[in-house]
Design a protein around this motif. Structure first.
Motif, PDB file in Angstrom:
ATOM      1  N   ALA A 116       0.750  -1.159   0.112  1.00 20.30           N
ATOM      2  CA  ALA A 116       0.101  -0.014   0.071  1.00 20.30           C
ATOM      3  C   ALA A 116       0.833   1.210   0.155  1.00 20.30           C
ATOM      4  O   ALA A 116       0.682   2.315  -0.649  1.00 20.30           O
ATOM      5  CB  ALA A 116      -1.022   0.232   1.308  1.00 20.30           C
ATOM      6  N   ALA A 117       2.071   1.041   0.659  1.00 20.23           N
ATOM      7  CA  ALA A 117       2.853   2.395   0.818  1.00 20.23           C
ATOM      8  C   ALA A 117       3.408   2.563  -0.731  1.00 20.23           C
ATOM      9  O   ALA A 117       3.596   3.869  -1.155  1.00 20.23           O
ATOM     10  CB  ALA A 117       4.010   2.170   1.782  1.00 20.23           C
ATOM     11  N   ASP A 118       3.598   1.653  -1.629  1.00 19.42           N
ATOM     12  CA  ASP A 118       4.179   1.828  -2.791  1.00 19.42           C
ATOM     13  C   ASP A 118       2.930   2.638  -3.646  1.00 19.42           C
ATOM     14  O   ASP A 118       3.147   3.184  -4.428  1.00 19.42           O
ATOM     15  CB  ASP A 118       4.492   0.531  -3.319  1.00 19.42           C
ATOM     16  CG  ASP A 118       5.799  -0.123  -2.852  1.00 19.42           C
ATOM     17  OD1 ASP A 118       6.192   0.628  -2.296  1.00 19.42           O
ATOM     18  OD2 ASP A 118       5.975  -1.223  -2.976  1.00 19.42           O
ATOM     19  N   ARG A 119       1.894   2.171  -3.411  1.00 16.58           N
ATOM     20  CA  ARG A 119       0.909   2.647  -4.316  1.00 16.58           C
ATOM     21  C   ARG A 119       0.537   4.295  -3.716  1.00 16.58           C
ATOM     22  O   ARG A 119       0.437   5.025  -4.611  1.00 16.58           O
ATOM     23  CB  ARG A 119      -0.542   2.132  -3.938  1.00 16.58           C
ATOM     24  CG  ARG A 119      -1.751   2.715  -4.556  1.00 16.58           C
ATOM     25  CD  ARG A 119      -2.991   1.821  -4.126  1.00 16.58           C
ATOM     26  NE  ARG A 119      -4.375   2.734  -4.734  1.00 16.58           N
ATOM     27  CZ  ARG A 119      -5.544   2.371  -3.947  1.00 16.58           C
ATOM     28  NH1 ARG A 119      -5.458   1.602  -2.954  1.00 16.58           N
ATOM     29  NH2 ARG A 119      -6.582   3.280  -4.481  1.00 16.58           N
ATOM     30  N   TYR A 120       0.773   4.501  -2.319  1.00 16.70           N
ATOM     31  CA  TYR A 120       0.623   5.941  -1.965  1.00 16.70           C
ATOM     32  C   TYR A 120       1.856   6.860  -2.504  1.00 16.70           C
ATOM     33  O   TYR A 120       1.754   8.101  -2.578  1.00 16.70           O
ATOM     34  CB  TYR A 120       0.375   5.967  -0.505  1.00 16.70           C
ATOM     35  CG  TYR A 120      -1.234   6.049  -0.076  1.00 16.70           C
ATOM     36  CD1 TYR A 120      -1.760   6.811   0.249  1.00 16.70           C
ATOM     37  CD2 TYR A 120      -1.579   4.384  -0.108  1.00 16.70           C
ATOM     38  CE1 TYR A 120      -3.232   6.714   0.556  1.00 16.70           C
ATOM     39  CE2 TYR A 120      -3.283   4.303  -0.142  1.00 16.70           C
ATOM     40  CZ  TYR A 120      -3.707   5.336   0.567  1.00 16.70           C
ATOM     41  OH  TYR A 120      -5.047   5.196   0.670  1.00 16.70           O
ATOM     42  N   ARG A 121       2.854   6.369  -2.598  1.00 13.76           N
ATOM     43  CA  ARG A 121       3.959   6.799  -3.118  1.00 13.76           C
ATOM     44  C   ARG A 121       3.730   7.462  -4.757  1.00 13.76           C
ATOM     45  O   ARG A 121       4.315   8.477  -5.004  1.00 13.76           O
ATOM     46  CB  ARG A 121       5.361   6.037  -3.208  1.00 13.76           C
ATOM     47  CG  ARG A 121       6.519   7.018  -3.381  1.00 13.76           C
ATOM     48  CD  ARG A 121       7.875   5.989  -3.124  1.00 13.76           C
ATOM     49  NE  ARG A 121       7.890   5.635  -1.559  1.00 13.76           N
ATOM     50  CZ  ARG A 121       7.779   4.586  -0.979  1.00 13.76           C
ATOM     51  NH1 ARG A 121       7.194   3.489  -1.558  1.00 13.76           N
ATOM     52  NH2 ARG A 121       7.877   4.431   0.606  1.00 13.76           N
ATOM     53  N   GLN A 122       3.108   6.505  -5.249  1.00  9.60           N
ATOM     54  CA  GLN A 122       2.744   6.882  -6.517  1.00  9.60           C
ATOM     55  C   GLN A 122       1.927   8.095  -6.588  1.00  9.60           C
ATOM     56  O   GLN A 122       1.859   8.947  -7.799  1.00  9.60           O
ATOM     57  CB  GLN A 122       2.172   5.767  -7.513  1.00  9.60           C
ATOM     58  CG  GLN A 122       3.005   4.657  -7.750  1.00  9.60           C
ATOM     59  CD  GLN A 122       2.528   3.509  -8.338  1.00  9.60           C
ATOM     60  OE1 GLN A 122       1.387   3.495  -8.716  1.00  9.60           O
ATOM     61  NE2 GLN A 122       3.161   2.323  -8.354  1.00  9.60           N
ATOM     62  N   ILE A 123       0.835   8.081  -5.738  1.00  8.45           N
ATOM     63  CA  ILE A 123      -0.104   9.223  -5.408  1.00  8.45           C
ATOM     64  C   ILE A 123       0.790  10.605  -5.201  1.00  8.45           C
ATOM     65  O   ILE A 123       0.421  11.530  -5.611  1.00  8.45           O
ATOM     66  CB  ILE A 123      -1.357   8.942  -4.397  1.00  8.45           C
ATOM     67  CG1 ILE A 123      -1.908   7.777  -4.978  1.00  8.45           C
ATOM     68  CG2 ILE A 123      -2.010  10.131  -4.254  1.00  8.45           C
ATOM     69  CD1 ILE A 123      -3.024   7.125  -3.704  1.00  8.45           C
ATOM     70  N   VAL A 124       1.399  10.384  -4.131  1.00  3.99           N
ATOM     71  CA  VAL A 124       2.490  11.568  -3.798  1.00  3.99           C
ATOM     72  C   VAL A 124       3.146  12.173  -5.194  1.00  3.99           C
ATOM     73  O   VAL A 124       3.194  13.457  -5.256  1.00  3.99           O
ATOM     74  CB  VAL A 124       3.232  11.220  -2.707  1.00  3.99           C
ATOM     75  CG1 VAL A 124       4.233  12.585  -2.512  1.00  3.99           C
ATOM     76  CG2 VAL A 124       2.594  11.085  -1.321  1.00  3.99           C
ATOM     77  N   ASP A 125       3.801  11.298  -5.826  1.00  3.04           N
ATOM     78  CA  ASP A 125       4.745  11.497  -6.964  1.00  3.04           C
ATOM     79  C   ASP A 125       3.857  12.196  -7.887  1.00  3.04           C
ATOM     80  O   ASP A 125       4.265  13.264  -9.111  1.00  3.04           O
ATOM     81  CB  ASP A 125       5.538  10.332  -7.512  1.00  3.04           C
ATOM     82  CG  ASP A 125       6.342   9.911  -6.658  1.00  3.04           C
ATOM     83  OD1 ASP A 125       6.774  10.497  -5.905  1.00  3.04           O
ATOM     84  OD2 ASP A 125       6.914   8.809  -6.736  1.00  3.04           O
ATOM     85  N   ALA A 126       2.509  11.993  -8.145  1.00  2.00           N
ATOM     86  CA  ALA A 126       1.442  12.348  -9.269  1.00  2.00           C
ATOM     87  C   ALA A 126       1.095  13.709  -8.635  1.00  2.00           C
ATOM     88  O   ALA A 126       0.236  14.391  -9.392  1.00  2.00           O
ATOM     89  CB  ALA A 126       0.530  11.524  -9.519  1.00  2.00           C
TER      90      ALA A 126
END
Length: 483
Positions: free
Chosen positions: A144-154
């Protein structure tokens, strides 16, 4: 002629009344008959504050004129309430009826103003049957942290900023949809400006993941959680995953999980939550620790041995102010040989005061309540009952000295004692033992593993991501350490 006599009679009566007011003498009608005397006014006095049918903030201002000859009262001259005012020496208004014999005041006259209602509770005990902690929680949380890292990067997600509810429409509703869609893949049209049933369901799903009441309304705690930045959510997931790497917990067919930020206790059986209880955990100065232990016994009607830290920081100062405190609290003082010592013989201002053992008798006033769940660990903490059960109704339940108080702890004790070999003691039997006042330790046939964890962000086995407030600010500590 009748009008003149009537006026004259009125003036005579007025003079007599005024004279009586000055001298205290009784007044007798001197002239006139019921047919010729002026009729008394029929106006009804407005109810006083104690008799008002509306709360003070809602009551309309009185339009009744003051008695004849009285000056209007200014705010600074407002008379005290009846219970504080002295006996009146002024004459009654002319329209007043003769005083009746004293009678008990109506019940509503003594009614006290109602206290302000407590703010509505916004949190809710989750009904999710999936345990907060499972063997795969580290993996699912890291993913889940990997997914939220993508949200932050976007670029993260938008800020909602305003309260919304079913019936709302416009740009703010579109913003809410885009905010929810960043985490919720089931939202199809993220630009739709009108609130519909699908949006209500999406708001409820968000509230479920945050441990809030599923009202479908965006306000209060729901709005605050929506506006938490994506960077903070990523930090919570990363920090929780990092803490879980140190977890060496022996999961079994039956185990207990206390997630401290959730202030909740899960009783897990066959990978399902069979019971969940509200909890009170350590306050900001006395954190509940992360630990792994095994429940070995249930103590009924326990005594409480006061920790030395509490003796020094709380008991000693109270004894200096009130030497009867220990006696009123049913706490005995014991020396190193276990002999009872008179509290009055101890200098509570000295360091030696903390060297005595203070033990509170079992009973209704005992700080542990009626049940203590024994789970030996290096922190000397445990789960227990409490005499202050009203505190479970609060949204904020970080109030203890480190131990975990459990709402419905008798039910939890019965579950612990209902092991694979059959029930050792039913809930009814536990309650009977409590009522007897007798102390008893019931040892478990099979020890039950227990884990206290600090998870502010985690993903359960089904992939649903949950968040709770970082009350102890441990996520921030982890962020500083990484830098």
């Amino acid at each position: 002629m009748k009008r003149t006599a009537s006026a004259r009679n009125f003036r005579l009566l007025l003079a007599a009344l005024l004279a009586a007011a000055a001298t205290g003498a009784p007044v007798r009608a001197q002239t006139g008959t019921p047919e010729t005397a002026p009729a008394p006014a029929q106006s009804t006095p407005a109810p006083g504050p104690a008799q008002s049918t509306s709360p003070p903030s809602e009551a309309a201002p009185s339009t009744q004129a003051p008695p004849l000859g009285a000056a209007p009262a200014s705010p600074a001259q407002t008379p005290p309430p009846p219970s504080e005012a002295g006996p009146s020496t002024s004459a009654p208004p002319l329209s007043a009826a003769p005083a009746a014999p004293a009678s008990p005041a109506p019940a509503q006259a003594a009614r006290k103003p109602k206290p302000k209602p407590a703010p509505p509770r916004e949190t809710a005990l989750s009904d999710d049957p999936t345990p907060a902690l499972q063997p795969q929680t580290f993996y699912t949380t890291s993913k889940a942290a990997d997914r939220y890292r993508q949200i932050v990067d976007a670029g993260g997600w938008p800020t909602v900023g305003v309260s919304l509810r079913p019936g709302s429409k416009g740009a703010a509703v579109s913003t809410l949809r885009r905010r929810l869609a960043a985490e919720d893949d089931s939202i199809a049209d993220a630009a739709k400006p009108k609130w519909d049933a699908d949006l209500t369901a999406a708001v409820k799903r968000f509230q479920f993941r945050m441990g809030l009441k599923q009202t479908g309304v965006v306000a209060g705690a729901t709005l605050r959680e929506l506006d938490v930045p994506a960077e903070t959510r990523l930090l919570q997931l990363d920090s929780t995953a990092r803490r879980l790497t140190a977890l060496e917990f022996a999961f079994g067919p039956r185990y207990i999980v206390v997630n401290i930020p959730s202030t909740a206790v899960d009783a897990v059986e066959d990978d399902r939550v069979v019971r969940r209880y509200a909890a009170i955990v350590g306050d900001l100065e006395h954190h509940s620790p992360e630990l792994q232990a095994k429940v070995v016994a249930v103590n009924i009607n326990p005594t409480w041995t006061v920790p030395a830290s509490i003796v020094k920081s709380e008991i000693a100062p109270k004894m200096l102010k009130d030497p009867t405190y220990l006696k009123r609290s049913h706490i005995r003082v014991l020396n190193a040989h276990g002999e009872e010592v008179d509290p009055r013989s101890i200098n509570w201002a000295s360091e030696r005061a903390a060297q005595y053992t203070l033990r509170q008798d079992s009973g209704t006033d005992n700080s542990l309540g009626s049940i203590r769940i024994s789970m030996p660990n290096r922190y000397s903490v445990y789960m227990h009952d409490t005499p202050s059960r009203n505190l479970f109704a609060n949204d904020y339940r970080f109030l203890s000295h480190g131990c975990v108080r459990v709402q419905g702890v008798v039910d939890l004790a019965a579950w612990l004692l209902d092991g694979e070999s059959g029930s050792q003691m039913s809930k009814d039997e536990i309650n009977k033992q409590i009522a007897s006042g007798a102390r008893e330790e019931v040892k478990l046939t099979h020890h039950v593993p227990a884990a206290w964890v600090y998870m502010t962000g985690w993903a359960s086995a089904d992939g649903v991501v949950h968040f709770r407030d970082d009350v102890y600010h441990l996520d921030e500590v982890g962020e500083i350490a990484e830098q």
